[in-house]
Scaffold this active site. Structure first.
Site, PDB file in Angstrom:
ATOM      1  N   GLU A 256       0.896  -1.158   0.000  1.00  8.97           N
ATOM      2  CA  GLU A 256       0.000   0.000   0.000  1.00  8.97           C
ATOM      3  C   GLU A 256       0.929   1.200   0.000  1.00  8.97           C
ATOM      4  O   GLU A 256       1.692   1.394   0.953  1.00  8.97           O
ATOM      5  CB  GLU A 256      -0.860  -0.072   1.263  1.00  8.97           C
ATOM      6  CG  GLU A 256      -2.049   0.825   1.235  1.00  8.97           C
ATOM      7  CD  GLU A 256      -1.950   1.825   2.317  1.00  8.97           C
ATOM      8  OE1 GLU A 256      -1.773   2.999   1.967  1.00  8.97           O
ATOM      9  OE2 GLU A 256      -2.041   1.449   3.490  1.00  8.97           O
ATOM     10  N   CYS A 295      -2.392   8.315   4.158  1.00  8.89           N
ATOM     11  CA  CYS A 295      -2.237   7.777   2.802  1.00  8.89           C
ATOM     12  C   CYS A 295      -3.500   8.009   1.984  1.00  8.89           C
ATOM     13  O   CYS A 295      -3.469   8.000   0.760  1.00  8.89           O
ATOM     14  CB  CYS A 295      -1.884   6.301   2.866  1.00  8.89           C
ATOM     15  SG  CYS A 295      -2.873   5.375   4.022  1.00  8.89           S
TER      16      CYS A 295
HETATM   17  P1  NDP Z   1       9.554   4.333   3.401  1.00  6.40           P
HETATM   18  O1  NDP Z   1       9.058   3.638   2.219  1.00  6.40           O
HETATM   19  O2  NDP Z   1      10.928   4.863   3.394  1.00  6.40           O
HETATM   20  O3  NDP Z   1       9.445   3.408   4.678  1.00  6.40           O
HETATM   21  C1  NDP Z   1       8.324   2.586   4.930  1.00  6.40           C
HETATM   22  C2  NDP Z   1       8.756   1.385   5.745  1.00  6.40           C
HETATM   23  O4  NDP Z   1       9.688   0.612   5.016  1.00  6.40           O
HETATM   24  C3  NDP Z   1       9.444   1.758   7.030  1.00  6.40           C
HETATM   25  O5  NDP Z   1       9.089   0.813   8.006  1.00  6.40           O
HETATM   26  C4  NDP Z   1      10.899   1.637   6.670  1.00  6.40           C
HETATM   27  O6  NDP Z   1      11.688   1.381   7.797  1.00  6.40           O
HETATM   28  C5  NDP Z   1      10.876   0.448   5.767  1.00  6.40           C
HETATM   29  N1  NDP Z   1      11.979   0.342   4.856  1.00  6.40           N
HETATM   30  C6  NDP Z   1      12.558   1.332   4.157  1.00  6.40           C
HETATM   31  N2  NDP Z   1      13.531   0.827   3.389  1.00  6.40           N
HETATM   32  C7  NDP Z   1      13.563  -0.497   3.610  1.00  6.40           C
HETATM   33  C8  NDP Z   1      14.359  -1.558   3.122  1.00  6.40           C
HETATM   34  N3  NDP Z   1      15.295  -1.349   2.229  1.00  6.40           N
HETATM   35  N4  NDP Z   1      14.130  -2.786   3.581  1.00  6.40           N
HETATM   36  C9  NDP Z   1      13.172  -3.023   4.486  1.00  6.40           C
HETATM   37  N5  NDP Z   1      12.395  -2.059   4.984  1.00  6.40           N
HETATM   38  C10 NDP Z   1      12.577  -0.801   4.552  1.00  6.40           C
HETATM   39  O7  NDP Z   1       8.528   5.429   3.680  1.00  6.40           O
HETATM   40  P2  NDP Z   1       8.553   6.553   4.806  1.00  6.40           P
HETATM   41  O8  NDP Z   1       7.847   5.992   5.970  1.00  6.40           O
HETATM   42  O9  NDP Z   1       9.904   7.107   5.047  1.00  6.40           O
HETATM   43  O10 NDP Z   1       7.717   7.634   4.070  1.00  6.40           O
HETATM   44  C11 NDP Z   1       8.247   8.192   2.870  1.00  6.40           C
HETATM   45  C12 NDP Z   1       7.107   8.585   1.957  1.00  6.40           C
HETATM   46  O11 NDP Z   1       6.264   7.480   1.693  1.00  6.40           O
HETATM   47  C13 NDP Z   1       6.195   9.621   2.524  1.00  6.40           C
HETATM   48  O12 NDP Z   1       6.701  10.894   2.397  1.00  6.40           O
HETATM   49  C14 NDP Z   1       4.954   9.392   1.696  1.00  6.40           C
HETATM   50  O13 NDP Z   1       5.065  10.033   0.473  1.00  6.40           O
HETATM   51  C15 NDP Z   1       4.945   7.909   1.488  1.00  6.40           C
HETATM   52  N6  NDP Z   1       4.069   7.237   2.426  1.00  6.40           N
HETATM   53  C16 NDP Z   1       2.948   6.673   1.960  1.00  6.40           C
HETATM   54  C17 NDP Z   1       2.083   6.044   2.817  1.00  6.40           C
HETATM   55  C18 NDP Z   1       0.889   5.349   2.340  1.00  6.40           C
HETATM   56  O14 NDP Z   1       0.248   4.692   3.117  1.00  6.40           O
HETATM   57  N7  NDP Z   1       0.494   5.435   1.103  1.00  6.40           N
HETATM   58  C19 NDP Z   1       2.300   6.019   4.258  1.00  6.40           C
HETATM   59  C20 NDP Z   1       3.522   6.628   4.657  1.00  6.40           C
HETATM   60  C21 NDP Z   1       4.374   7.201   3.749  1.00  6.40           C
HETATM   61  P3  NDP Z   1      12.607   2.559   8.425  1.00  6.40           P
HETATM   62  O15 NDP Z   1      11.688   3.634   8.842  1.00  6.40           O
HETATM   63  O16 NDP Z   1      13.267   1.896   9.572  1.00  6.40           O
HETATM   64  O17 NDP Z   1      13.537   2.990   7.345  1.00  6.40           O
END
Ligand code: NDP
Length: 676
Positions: A256, A295
């Site tokens: 998502e 989101c």
């Molecule tokens: P990320 O995609 O960076 O992170 C989401 C999750 O993935 C976190 O738990 C993160 O852990 C984890 N993650 C990141 N990289 C890896 C990897 N290589 N391997 C395994 N796990 C990983 O999103 P953010 O939370 O930083 O948000 C960034 C952008 O995403 C926002 O600005 C927004 O645009 C979008 N977003 C969209 C959402 C939705 O529901 N549609 C919800 C939230 C954000 P960790 O934090 O430890 O890096």
């Protein structure tokens, strides 16, 4: 500063090293650190599979539901504590309730749905039996069983409580253990949630594990029985989806991700109408709740060209009254973003959006803040833009904060085309009271949306709002939105189970599913089945009663008595002209009533109530002087947890003197337990 603890392989563990600092979104102070360095996630997955999975699979759906309900109650008792931690993520009390009460609500809703829609059993029998041969000795049936893996959830920072719980509930009900990985910036709140879950002692060991910090080599240890559910950015979704551990093992992966959700104002909703005001309120709410870090928040607000100025004026007036500041400070309506990094990200995105529009409210670099230091906290002003819908940016750039763009449109067809340019969204709202417009737009945008919400004066009072995903409904969307589905009622449970087509003879199928099927062994004894308590009944227990002749007098009496004097029963000539009957026939309801008269045992006994029939079909006309026999067979037993009775489903087959079935249906009864 303390490192957050992870709960893995049945113990609390702490990663090594200094860890990554996590900051209070309001004060900028360090709250905790995260590190998963040195933690053995392969062992944790094995623990889930070896300990959590078997313990959950021993329980029936209803027993798992009872645990979820108890867990929901436990968390509810501790929610004040969670609100306090939540404030440090920048959330106002309203935002915290959305996250925390919303998450608890999902647990409770799933618990209650499971009791109503899933059997008190460990296997789910899906759909009808498929006859595969002419003689009825070879049948097909789909069954769903829990996967023997772990549901790994990778969550976003914006819903540190709801996110883990909305993923946990369906996995848990399915009988699959969970490993929670929160997004780091708000992991301190999820850590407190997991402490409450573990300390409750309600869930079996290994059913819920938690890792604070990065997932390290976790995906290298995945098997084909595991699942991964991700929420976050589209780019991370892409990285994870193509991880060799996922690809090699065909791991069920659901994402998502980013979504440029829309709200569309209908041409009928001119300024001054209730719908116009509803649109303005929805847009303002979606911009400011969780500081727009939802989101599902409305990013693209489509407005008939003639009403753009009026919408801007009305939304601007509302936004001007929104006080930004520390959660809990006097008058504050909107809190902080989750982190300073996130604020930078929002500013970058707004810069890109400005290339295709202009800001009509707010300044990305300046905001008046109440009760906190504007430089240390991750505050940003609500930002409203008016954009050019023919440019790519409004459809592609997601500013994950209190940011929306008003976009003019001229015709419904153009609106649908613009909607599709978002390349797949989670939620869309159509604000209109014009059924023609609503139909055209909803069906036009539906292929690009996981959920579409129609808002007007008729449903506004009960509407749950544009931005609220509900446990009953699918949450997810195609394309850019990740292509996954979460929740959606029991669909979410089934996502964690394996669907298997079983081909077998009727007796084997009855043994496998625990349900009697046509063609399987029937048992007739001297004791009427209605005289048996729940524990004394078994699928296949049967009663044959009749025959009973249906006379012209019966039919006429029934017609006069009920008032159902339909011509097919009462008018000789008209019935003769009816191509299906050719003569007068008995009422279907008379047949069913006579069948009840045949199979019922009148004296007080264990049968407490008849609560309905399922699948009633009248198969062959019953003519005057036909003789009816009913065969009633116990089909399925569903004991109710913590009740003195259970449900018994009976197969009723009413036949004519020539053996032809005239009516077939399931009779649903409540039958007392012996010791109740
Ligand atoms: P990320 O995609 O960076 O992170 C989401 C999750 O993935 C976190 O738990 C993160 O852990 C984890 N993650 C990141 N990289 C890896 C990897 N290589 N391997 C395994 N796990 C990983 O999103 P953010 O939370 O930083 O948000 C960034 C952008 O995403 C926002 O600005 C927004 O645009 C979008 N977003 C969209 C959402 C939705 O529901 N549609 C919800 C939230 C954000 P960790 O934090 O430890 O890096």
């Amino acid at each position: 500063m303390t490192l957050l603890r992870s709960h893995l392989s049945g113990t609390w563990q702490t990663g090594s090293g200094d860890g990554r600092p996590l900051y209070d979104a309001v004060t900028g102070d360090e709250v905790a650190r995260v590190s998963a360095e040195g933690l053995d996630l392969g062992a944790a997955l094995a623990h889930g599979r070896r300990t959590g999975g078997p313990a959950l699979r021993e329980l029936t759906f209803h027993q798992r539901a009872a645990l979820l309900k108890a867990l929901g109650g436990h968390l509810r008792e501790h929610r004040e504590e969670l609100y306090a931690v939540s404030a440090r993520t920048g959330a106002t009390l309203g935002d915290s309730k959305f996250d925390i009460d919303g998450g608890i609500g999902v647990l409770l809703a799933y618990a209650s749905k499971a009791k109503r829609e899933l059997p008190n059993d460990t296997v789910f029998v899906e759909g009808a039996v498929e006859p595969l041969g002419r003689g009825g000795s070879f049948l097909g049936q789909h069954v769903l069983t829990p996967r023997h893996g772990v549901a790994v959830q990778v969550n976003a920072f914006n819903f540190p409580v709801w996110g883990p719980l909305e993923k946990l509930a369906p996995a848990f009900l399915a009988g699959v253990p969970t490993l929670i990985k929160p997004a780091s910036p708000t992991a301190f709140l999820t850590a407190r949630l997991v402490e409450l879950i573990v300390d409750s002692g309600l869930l079996p060991d290994g059913a819920v594990q938690f890792v604070a910090g990065s997932l390290g080599d976790c995906f290298d240890h995945l098997t084909g029985q595991d699942l991964v559910s991700f929420t976050g950015s589209a780019s991370t979704a892409q990285t994870l989806r193509s991880h060799p551990g996922i690809v090699r093992n065909s791991v069920r992966f659901s994402a998502e991700a980013d979504s440029l959700n829309l709200a569309a104002l209908g041409p009928d909703a001119t300024p001054g109408t209730e719908e116009f005001d509803l649109f303005v309120t929805a847009l303002t709410t979606e911009m400011t709740v969780k500081a727009g870090q939802k989101c599902t928040a409305i990013r693209r607000a489509f407005v008939p060209r003639a009403h753009v100025d009026a919408v801007v004026e009305a939304v601007t007036a509302r936004l001007a009254s929104v006080v930004v500041g520390a959660p809990g400070a006097e008058g504050v309506r909107m809190g902080a973003l989750a982190s300073l990094d996130q604020r930078e990200e929002v500013r970058r995105s707004v810069k890109a959006l400005r290339d295709a529009g202009r800001i009509v409210f707010g300044d990305p670099d300046r905001v008046e803040v109440t009760g906190a230091d504007a430089d240390r906290g991750a505050f940003v002003s609500p930002l409203l833009l008016v954009g050019d819908p023919d440019r790519a940016e409004p459809h592609e750039v997601e500013a994950f904060g209190p940011v929306s763009t008003v976009l003019p449109y001229d015709t419904p067809a153009q609106l649908i085309d613009y909607a599709a340019r978002g390349q797949g969204s989670l939620a869309g709202s159509v604000v209109s009271a014009d059924p023609g417009f609503v139909r055209e737009v909803v069906l036009g945008v539906a292929p690009f949306h996981g959920r579409v919400h129609v808002l007007n004066a008729r449903d506004a009072g009960e509407s749950t709002g544009h931005g609220s995903p509900l446990p009953q409904l699918v949450h997810g969307g195609p394309g850019r939105a990740g292509g996954g589905e979460e929740m959606g009622g029991v669909r979410g449970v089934f996502h964690h189970m394996q669907r298997t087509a079983v081909q077998a003879d009727p007796d084997s199928l009855a043994a496998i599913t625990g349900r009697w099927v046509t063609g399987a062994q029937r048992y007739t004894t001297d004791v009427h089945p209605f005289r048996r308590h729940l524990e004394e009944l078994r699928p296949g227990d049967c009663l044959v009663a009749g025959p009973r002749r249906v006379t012209r007098e019966d039919v006429e009496h029934f017609a006069e008595f009920t008032g159902d004097t339909f011509y097919a029963h009462m008018d000789e000539a008209a019935a003769a002209a009816n191509p299906l009957f050719g003569q007068r026939v008995a009422h279907g309801y008379l047949v069913v009533s006579l069948a009840a008269g045949l199979f019922v045992d009148p004296d007080p006994g264990p049968v407490l109530a008849n609560f309905g029939v399922d699948g009633l079909r009248f198969l062959t006309p019953v003519r005057f002087d036909d003789e009816l026999t009913v065969t009633l067979t116990c089909k399925q037993l569903t004991p109710r947890e913590s009740a003195g009775y259970g449900e018994v489903r009976w197969d009723a087959d009413v036949t004519r003197q020539d053996g032809e079935s005239v009516a077939r249906y399931d009779v649903l009864t409540l039958v007392a337990k012996k010791d109740a």
